[in-house]
Design an enzyme around this catalytic site. Structure first.
Site, PDB file in Angstrom:
ATOM      1  N   SER A   9       0.841  -1.196   0.000  1.00  0.00           N
ATOM      2  CA  SER A   9       0.000   0.000   0.000  1.00  0.00           C
ATOM      3  C   SER A   9       0.879   1.250   0.000  1.00  0.00           C
ATOM      4  O   SER A   9       1.695   1.445   0.900  1.00  0.00           O
ATOM      5  CB  SER A   9      -0.881   0.018   1.256  1.00  0.00           C
ATOM      6  OG  SER A   9      -1.363   1.344   1.463  1.00  0.00           O
ATOM      7  N   HIS A  34      -0.909  -1.336  -4.328  1.00  0.00           N
ATOM      8  CA  HIS A  34      -2.212  -1.073  -3.695  1.00  0.00           C
ATOM      9  C   HIS A  34      -2.339   0.432  -3.478  1.00  0.00           C
ATOM     10  O   HIS A  34      -1.561   1.043  -2.731  1.00  0.00           O
ATOM     11  CB  HIS A  34      -2.300  -1.818  -2.361  1.00  0.00           C
ATOM     12  CG  HIS A  34      -3.641  -1.760  -1.711  1.00  0.00           C
ATOM     13  ND1 HIS A  34      -4.702  -2.552  -2.108  1.00  0.00           N
ATOM     14  CD2 HIS A  34      -4.103  -0.991  -0.704  1.00  0.00           C
ATOM     15  CE1 HIS A  34      -5.760  -2.283  -1.336  1.00  0.00           C
ATOM     16  NE2 HIS A  34      -5.417  -1.348  -0.480  1.00  0.00           N
ATOM     17  N   ASP A  36      -4.553   3.366  -2.123  1.00  0.00           N
ATOM     18  CA  ASP A  36      -5.688   3.660  -1.231  1.00  0.00           C
ATOM     19  C   ASP A  36      -6.254   5.041  -1.532  1.00  0.00           C
ATOM     20  O   ASP A  36      -5.608   6.054  -1.259  1.00  0.00           O
ATOM     21  CB  ASP A  36      -5.230   3.601   0.233  1.00  0.00           C
ATOM     22  CG  ASP A  36      -5.049   2.164   0.692  1.00  0.00           C
ATOM     23  OD1 ASP A  36      -3.991   1.849   1.267  1.00  0.00           O
ATOM     24  OD2 ASP A  36      -5.968   1.356   0.469  1.00  0.00           O
ATOM     25  N   MET A  69     -12.072   3.938  -1.266  1.00  0.00           N
ATOM     26  CA  MET A  69     -12.795   4.187  -0.020  1.00  0.00           C
ATOM     27  C   MET A  69     -13.467   5.547  -0.167  1.00  0.00           C
ATOM     28  O   MET A  69     -13.091   6.556   0.470  1.00  0.00           O
ATOM     29  CB  MET A  69     -11.818   4.158   1.175  1.00  0.00           C
ATOM     30  CG  MET A  69     -11.318   2.764   1.486  1.00  0.00           C
ATOM     31  SD  MET A  69      -9.815   2.732   2.467  1.00  0.00           S
ATOM     32  CE  MET A  69      -8.602   2.908   1.149  1.00  0.00           C
ATOM     33  N   MET A 138     -11.056  -6.494   4.902  1.00  0.00           N
ATOM     34  CA  MET A 138     -10.377  -5.508   5.739  1.00  0.00           C
ATOM     35  C   MET A 138     -10.103  -6.105   7.116  1.00  0.00           C
ATOM     36  O   MET A 138     -11.001  -6.629   7.761  1.00  0.00           O
ATOM     37  CB  MET A 138     -11.229  -4.241   5.890  1.00  0.00           C
ATOM     38  CG  MET A 138     -11.476  -3.462   4.596  1.00  0.00           C
ATOM     39  SD  MET A 138      -9.978  -2.986   3.778  1.00  0.00           S
ATOM     40  CE  MET A 138      -9.299  -1.818   4.962  1.00  0.00           C
ATOM     41  N   GLY A 143      -9.180   3.696   6.617  1.00  0.00           N
ATOM     42  CA  GLY A 143      -8.934   5.129   6.798  1.00  0.00           C
ATOM     43  C   GLY A 143      -7.476   5.456   7.045  1.00  0.00           C
ATOM     44  O   GLY A 143      -6.987   6.505   6.637  1.00  0.00           O
ATOM     45  N   ASP A 176      -6.256  -6.868   4.050  1.00  0.00           N
ATOM     46  CA  ASP A 176      -5.750  -5.496   4.036  1.00  0.00           C
ATOM     47  C   ASP A 176      -5.883  -4.824   5.400  1.00  0.00           C
ATOM     48  O   ASP A 176      -6.975  -4.560   5.873  1.00  0.00           O
ATOM     49  CB  ASP A 176      -6.578  -4.701   2.995  1.00  0.00           C
ATOM     50  CG  ASP A 176      -6.106  -3.290   2.823  1.00  0.00           C
ATOM     51  OD1 ASP A 176      -6.768  -2.521   2.087  1.00  0.00           O
ATOM     52  OD2 ASP A 176      -5.074  -2.919   3.413  1.00  0.00           O
TER      53      ASP A 176
END
Ligand code: DX5
Ligand code: ZN
Length: 219
Positions: A9, A34, A36, A69, A138, A143, A176
């Site tokens: 990530s 990854h 985000d 997200m 998750m 967040g 994740d």
């Protein structure tokens, strides 16, 4: 048995050096990147959007595993596809019509991911599994990077693996959040075949990305 893949990530990367950081991941043996994407509405954090992804994609041949997200998500799917996302993962809570949003991603010839927060039950996606390429489980509340792994989600992975085998499906199971050298083995044993990791890959062993990726893959 699917090959174990690592999807680092970039949330934990040096945002002032994102292009170089992605090159480091590529040289370090990452299987995909990854990304985000956070909108400060679906999650209490704000990161990057299509222009940055487009700029990064120009300098990388890596697969972009884009974790949206954001909500509402449906109307933005095309923009992330155009920006270069290869896998587009959405949260069921972020769309009024999950079936439509999944179809939209497929129409754009991208891989479809659906993400389950720790509180979100598998039932929410059960009817869609035939259409899904990847389930992102998750193991933290979304967040932020650097949060503590929530082991209770391993049961969800085991349940997904069982359903996958019963239905003869082959979607990837990606985990994740809070993945490190202590829990990567149990995540793989539970049935995950793609591990997302940010903090562990960028911060462990003086940031030796190659070593950290290799250590995560060890079963
Ligand atoms: C959290 C993100 C995760 C996170 C992983 O909302 O979806 O991808 O960046 O970072 P670590 O590995 O530090 O938990
Ligand atoms: Zn993520």
């Amino acid at each position: 048995m699917k090959k174990i893949q690592i999807s680092p990530s970039i949330l934990s990367a040096d945002f002032s050096q994102l292009g170089n950081e992605i090159k480091r991941l590529e040289e370090g043996g990452a299987d995909m990147i990854h990304v985000d994407v956070m909108d400060g509405h679906f999650v209490p954090n704000l990161t990057i959007g299509p222009p940055v992804i487009k700029a990064l994609k120009k300098h990388s041949s890596m697969l972009f595993d884009v974790h949206l997200m954001i909500s509402p998500v449906h109307k933005y799917i095309e923009a992330y596809s155009d920006a270069g996302a290869d896998i587009i993962t959405i949260h069921p809570e972020a769309t009024d019509n999950l079936k439509e949003s999944i179809l939209k991603i497929k129409e754009l010839k991208k891989k479809v991911g659906v993400s389950l927060n720790p509180e979100t039950k598998i039932e929410v996606i059960l009817d869609h599994l035939e259409q899904i390429d990847l389930v992102l489980v998750m193991s933290v509340n979304p967040g932020f990077g650097g949060q503590k792994f929530m082991p209770e989600v391993l049961n969800k992975i085991k349940e997904l693996k069982k359903i996958q085998q019963e239905k003869g499906l082959s979607f990837d199971i990606e985990i994740d959040g809070g993945i490190n050298f202590e829990n990567s083995k149990i995540a793989i044993e539970a049935g995950a075949n793609i591990l997302v990791s940010g903090t562990t890959i960028f911060k462990s062993n003086n940031g030796d990305i190659k070593k950290n990726i290799e250590l995560l893959k060890l079963k």
